[in-house]
Design a protein around this motif. Structure first.
Motif, PDB file in Angstrom:
ATOM      1  N   ASP A  58      -2.001   1.092  -4.611  1.00 45.09           N
ATOM      2  CA  ASP A  58      -1.296   2.368  -4.709  1.00 45.09           C
ATOM      3  C   ASP A  58      -1.294   2.748  -6.184  1.00 45.09           C
ATOM      4  O   ASP A  58      -1.359   1.879  -7.057  1.00 45.09           O
ATOM      5  CB  ASP A  58       0.138   2.155  -4.190  1.00 45.09           C
ATOM      6  N   VAL A  66       6.547  11.235   3.853  1.00 49.34           N
ATOM      7  CA  VAL A  66       6.901   9.869   4.253  1.00 49.34           C
ATOM      8  C   VAL A  66       8.278   9.434   3.761  1.00 49.34           C
ATOM      9  O   VAL A  66       8.757   8.372   4.145  1.00 49.34           O
ATOM     10  CB  VAL A  66       5.871   8.821   3.749  1.00 49.34           C
ATOM     11  N   LEU A  67       8.919  10.234   2.914  1.00 46.11           N
ATOM     12  CA  LEU A  67      10.165   9.770   2.317  1.00 46.11           C
ATOM     13  C   LEU A  67      11.377  10.303   3.074  1.00 46.11           C
ATOM     14  O   LEU A  67      11.407  11.448   3.512  1.00 46.11           O
ATOM     15  CB  LEU A  67      10.245  10.216   0.851  1.00 46.11           C
ATOM     16  N   VAL A 102       0.571   9.005   5.888  1.00 46.97           N
ATOM     17  CA  VAL A 102       0.669   9.426   4.493  1.00 46.97           C
ATOM     18  C   VAL A 102      -0.623  10.167   4.134  1.00 46.97           C
ATOM     19  O   VAL A 102      -1.736   9.701   4.390  1.00 46.97           O
ATOM     20  CB  VAL A 102       0.949   8.237   3.544  1.00 46.97           C
ATOM     21  N   THR A 115       3.773   8.665  -3.721  1.00 47.14           N
ATOM     22  CA  THR A 115       5.040   8.587  -2.987  1.00 47.14           C
ATOM     23  C   THR A 115       6.183   8.044  -3.839  1.00 47.14           C
ATOM     24  O   THR A 115       7.267   7.814  -3.327  1.00 47.14           O
ATOM     25  CB  THR A 115       4.885   7.676  -1.750  1.00 47.14           C
ATOM     26  N   SER A 116       5.923   7.817  -5.129  1.00 48.08           N
ATOM     27  CA  SER A 116       6.985   7.266  -5.988  1.00 48.08           C
ATOM     28  C   SER A 116       6.894   7.897  -7.374  1.00 48.08           C
ATOM     29  O   SER A 116       5.858   8.436  -7.757  1.00 48.08           O
ATOM     30  CB  SER A 116       6.809   5.753  -6.124  1.00 48.08           C
ATOM     31  N   GLN A 170      15.605   9.032  -0.456  1.00 50.60           N
ATOM     32  CA  GLN A 170      14.473   8.613  -1.298  1.00 50.60           C
ATOM     33  C   GLN A 170      13.920   9.802  -2.082  1.00 50.60           C
ATOM     34  O   GLN A 170      13.538   9.668  -3.241  1.00 50.60           O
ATOM     35  CB  GLN A 170      13.382   7.981  -0.433  1.00 50.60           C
ATOM     36  N   ARG A 226      -4.641   9.393   2.522  1.00 51.10           N
ATOM     37  CA  ARG A 226      -5.143   8.049   2.831  1.00 51.10           C
ATOM     38  C   ARG A 226      -5.335   7.886   4.334  1.00 51.10           C
ATOM     39  O   ARG A 226      -5.275   6.775   4.838  1.00 51.10           O
ATOM     40  CB  ARG A 226      -4.158   6.990   2.313  1.00 51.10           C
ATOM     41  N   ALA A 243       0.819  -1.226   0.000  1.00 49.58           N
ATOM     42  CA  ALA A 243       0.000   0.000   0.000  1.00 49.58           C
ATOM     43  C   ALA A 243       0.849   1.271   0.000  1.00 49.58           C
ATOM     44  O   ALA A 243       0.539   2.233  -0.696  1.00 49.58           O
ATOM     45  CB  ALA A 243      -0.942   0.008   1.202  1.00 49.58           C
ATOM     46  N   LEU A 244       1.898   1.287   0.792  1.00 50.87           N
ATOM     47  CA  LEU A 244       2.718   2.505   0.880  1.00 50.87           C
ATOM     48  C   LEU A 244       4.117   2.205   0.367  1.00 50.87           C
ATOM     49  O   LEU A 244       4.858   1.433   0.967  1.00 50.87           O
ATOM     50  CB  LEU A 244       2.779   3.006   2.329  1.00 50.87           C
ATOM     51  N   VAL A 245       4.463   2.819  -0.767  1.00 49.79           N
ATOM     52  CA  VAL A 245       5.730   2.545  -1.434  1.00 49.79           C
ATOM     53  C   VAL A 245       6.712   3.672  -1.144  1.00 49.79           C
ATOM     54  O   VAL A 245       6.386   4.843  -1.325  1.00 49.79           O
ATOM     55  CB  VAL A 245       5.514   2.453  -2.962  1.00 49.79           C
ATOM     56  N   GLU A 246       7.896   3.333  -0.690  1.00 44.66           N
ATOM     57  CA  GLU A 246       8.902   4.356  -0.395  1.00 44.66           C
ATOM     58  C   GLU A 246      10.219   4.112  -1.130  1.00 44.66           C
ATOM     59  O   GLU A 246      10.831   5.031  -1.646  1.00 44.66           O
ATOM     60  CB  GLU A 246       9.148   4.436   1.119  1.00 44.66           C
TER      61      GLU A 246
END
Lengths: 307, 332
Positions: free
Chosen positions: A107, B143-144, B172, B121-122, B148, B175, A81-84
């Protein structure tokens, strides 16, 4: 395509959502051996919370998927769900391109990858689909089924159902502790006084998460690594006929540490006999905490509306 | 590097412009933006005045339409996009896919920024919004870690903006449903977190209690300073300790000391949080950050966050303390 008005036996399907907690491999394997015998139609597989949790290798998840398919289920692989980290994207890319099983994107990175691969896809509850415009756009890109955000009310779902594109199925989170938030921080590691990078896999000690109480002793939240769940268990058991009336295609049951079989059995009875819905509290003895259902009624998620 | 400052109303907009903001961001007086607070935000006329004031001084104006409409509210979001476009704001800050789709088809020349509420986030997630809607910039969720952020900027096809200072979201963004779990209203659906109408302060014996829709978020002794009852910054019993900040303590994000690294990484803008804060607050924070960015641009190698800047920012922070948040691995 759309069986909204059909009210025959089993016109609504049951899905088993991904296991949210960190269970050791033996426990996972045993759980899915049992699940293969349960009256669920769809099983979502994979680690969706923390990429450090590696109870099973990707190949083992796919073996489980094949086993469940053999047992007559639709097996779906779910993404993180949460990609870093870049490494997480790599793993996600391989999962999306597995070539055999459908993928649930949790995501937008996964949605992008699946779209580029021109594959049909499913979106999980963390993908923000709040309105018909969003649903239509994603449908054009290959969306086959969407799991509604847990905070959407039945009224809003009715609006979505009214204008949903042909060929798109709607799945609703129907049972389990609610996934409420994700963070860069690992709350389980923090509770144990260790850092995320040296977490020593402390969430193995919390097979159903770690309960947070208010200072009045009221169960409030449940820490699951980087995820926060509700302490209460959301249940639509008594609303199965209402969900069928809305033309919902799939009800999702999120696994819990004990008694998931009983939960599945109760939902199966409810869908098999929509004329005689079970009492709302029929599963209370099997829940790890209190029951809630507020989101369904457009109220605070923690609220419990009783008939 | 651009400095982007909050404008909760016209006086704050002027304070930001006068103190050196390169751009300001604002929202309309409804639930189409994530600071849907009573007495805040802009009518069309006020926005027009604000745009005139800002443009005259070389400052850009961005409009946040960054909540998630549901079917029954859709016309309001559509109208907000049309109003902002008609008033010729410099960009829209958007989160919802449906809203983006509408905006890019109806107003193809209007610049779109992906809001932090879009939760990308990406670089892969950002690419989705770039390919589908032509977004020109993305605001990163908090969050990074710094390395990153660096890698993401390298691989991103659009400009990257990060949060520099202000209230810290622990979860985050886009969400988080903690607020709607307790109150029925979340940033996504209502444009507010832990809305004030659900807050109750109660004095019991020697202590002061803060409650959100009846849920005890914290309890303070007479010696303690009370904080606004945001769910992620309350004290609870985590099974190990009976009263602990199980998620996070009241604190603000402050990345001033990371400025050279953020610049070197290629981040194009830093955002100051705080549309709900006073014009005096906006003026003070903008002034400090303007000075810091200018100093860093002049000499990034020898840049050091001055103690008086840090003191001033700390005095304006939640709990009078600041953190580097997720940028620093140890925080995670």
């Amino acid at each position: 395509m759309n069986e909204t008005t059909k009210k025959t036996d089993l016109s609504i399907r049951l899905a088993l959502g991904p296991v949210p907690y960190y269970w050791p491999p033996e426990r996972l394997l045993e759980f899915y051996q049992q699940a293969a015998t349960w009256p669920v139609d769809i099983v979502y597989l994979g680690e969706t919370v923390c990429s450090k949790r590696r109870s099973l290798r990707p190949g083992q998840w796919q073996e489980l998927a094949a086993m469940l398919e053999q047992a007559g289920k639709q097996a779906v692989l779910s993404t993180l769900a949460l990609v870093e980290a870049e490494s997480e994207l790599g793993a996600m890319r391989r999962l999306c391109a597995n070539g055999r099983f459908r993928v649930e994107a949790n995501d937008m990175a996964a949605v992008q990858m699946l779209t580029e691969l021109k594959l049909a896809f499913i979106t999980g509850p963390g993908v923000n689909i709040y309105n018909p415009q969003t649903l239509s756009l994603l449908a054009r890109l290959g969306l086959q089924r969407w799991v509604a955000p847990v905070e959407l009310s039945s009224r809003s779902l009715a609006d979505m159902q009214h204008s949903r594109p042909a060929g798109v199925e709607t799945e609703v989170f129907a049972y389990g502790r609610l996934p409420l938030a994700w963070s860069a921080r690992c709350f389980t590691a923090r509770a144990h006084g260790v850092g995320k990078d040296d977490c020593e896999f402390r969430c193995l000690d919390d097979p159903q998460g770690r309960l947070i109480r208010t200072r009045e002793g009221e169960p409030f939240l449940n820490l699951n690594g980087i995820q926060i769940e509700s302490a209460s268990t959301f249940s639509l058991l008594d609303q199965v006929p209402a969900a069928m009336d809305l033309g919902i295609d799939v009800l999702r049951i999120t696994p819990q540490t004990e008694h998931t079989a009983e939960v599945v059995a109760a939902f199966h009875r409810a869908r098999s006999e929509p004329g005689a819905p079970p009492a709302a509290d029929a599963l209370d003895a099997y829940m790890p905490g209190d029951r809630c259902n507020g989101y369904w009624y457009g109220e605070p998620g923690m609220a419990l509306r009783t008939a | 590097m651009q400095l982007l400052c909050p404008a909760g109303n016209l006086p704050s907009l002027k304070a930001a412009v006068d103190n050196g903001a390169d751009a300001v961001y604002m929202g309309f007086k409804d639930d189409t933006n994530a600071r849907h607070f009573a007495g805040l935000n802009f009518t069309d006329q006020r926005l027009l005045d604000g745009i005139e004031y800002a443009r005259g001084r070389g400052t850009r104006v961005l409009c946040a339409i960054n909540t998630y409409p549901q079917a029954s509210g859709w016309p309001r979001w559509q109208a907000a996009v049309d109003r902002a476009a008609a008033l010729q704001v410099d960009a829209l800050i958007v989160a919802d896919i449906g809203v983006m789709d509408y905006a890019c088809r109806r107003w193809p020349d209007l610049r779109l920024h992906l809001s932090v509420q879009g939760s990308a986030t990406s670089h892969e997630a950002i690419r989705f919004y770039h390919q589908q809607f032509g977004i020109r910039r993305a605001v990163l969720p908090r969050v990074l870690a710094l390395p990153q952020v660096r890698r993401l900027v390298e691989r991103s096809e659009v400009e990257i903006e990060v949060f520099g200072f202000g209230s810290l979201c622990v979860m985050v963004e886009g969400r988080c449903m903690l607020s709607s779990y307790v109150t029925g209203q979340s940033p996504n659906t209502f444009g507010a977190c832990s809305p004030g109408s659900f807050v109750r302060w109660e004095t019991t014996g020697q202590s002061l209690e803060s409650r959100l829709n009846g849920v005890l978020i914290d309890r303070y002794s007479e010696q303690e300073n009370a904080a606004y009852p945001t769910i992620c910054k309350g004290r609870y019993d985590d099974g190990v300790q009976p009263q602990v900040y199980a998620l996070e303590q009241p604190t603000s994000l402050n990345t001033l000391e990371l400025l050279p690294e953020l610049m070197a990484a290629g981040v194009v803008a830093v955002k100051i949080e705080g549309r709900q804060r006073s014009p005096a607050y906006v003026a003070q924070v903008t002034r400090v950050w303007r000075a810091a960015i200018d100093a860093c641009l002049r000499d990034p190698v020898r840049f050091a966050a001055r103690p008086d800047w840090l003191r001033e920012l700390a005095s304006l922070s939640e709990g009078a303390q600041t953190t580097l948040g997720a940028y620093q691995r140890a925080w995670q």
